[in-house]
Design an enzyme around this catalytic site. Structure first.
Site, PDB file in Angstrom:
ATOM      1  N   ASP A 186       0.832  -1.202   0.000  1.00 55.96           N
ATOM      2  CA  ASP A 186       0.000   0.000   0.000  1.00 55.96           C
ATOM      3  C   ASP A 186       0.866   1.252   0.000  1.00 55.96           C
ATOM      4  O   ASP A 186       0.573   2.229  -0.685  1.00 55.96           O
ATOM      5  CB  ASP A 186      -0.908   0.026   1.236  1.00 55.96           C
ATOM      6  CG  ASP A 186      -1.914  -1.093   1.254  1.00 55.96           C
ATOM      7  OD1 ASP A 186      -2.243  -1.624   0.183  1.00 55.96           O
ATOM      8  OD2 ASP A 186      -2.364  -1.464   2.358  1.00 55.96           O
ATOM      9  N   THR A 187       1.924   1.208   0.773  1.00 56.49           N
ATOM     10  CA  THR A 187       2.824   2.350   0.859  1.00 56.49           C
ATOM     11  C   THR A 187       3.489   2.624  -0.481  1.00 56.49           C
ATOM     12  O   THR A 187       3.576   3.773  -0.917  1.00 56.49           O
ATOM     13  CB  THR A 187       3.897   2.107   1.946  1.00 56.49           C
ATOM     14  OG1 THR A 187       3.231   1.933   3.195  1.00 56.49           O
ATOM     15  CG2 THR A 187       4.873   3.261   2.038  1.00 56.49           C
TER      16      THR A 187
END
Length: 76
Positions: free
Chosen positions: A6-7
């Site tokens: 996600d990052t």
């Protein structure tokens, strides 16, 4: 952002939205993802953490991040 994947995706999106090239955004995302995997549980990365990681990794002043990167498989 809740995990390394996600990052990475979020960092690429923010970088591209801010006008970075894909190469620049991918490099930032690599740093951000690396920071998250070093943390325990659900984690975030601040802009300061990201900047500190880049600076501590090498002398960023000597590198031109605006380049598009190596040709990697491109035919001339």
């Amino acid at each position: 952002m809740t995990g390394a994947g996600d990052t990475v995706i979020a960092t690429i999106a923010v970088g591209l939205a801010a006008g970075a090239s894909f190469y620049e955004a991918a490099r930032l995302a690599n740093y951000a993802g690396g920071l998250v995997v070093m943390k325990r549980g659900t984690a975030t990365v601040s802009a300061r953490e990201l900047a500190d990681a880049i600076v501590s990794d090498h002398d960023a002043r000597l590198e031109d991040w605006s380049q598009e990167g190596p040709a990697q498989g491109r035919k001339s």
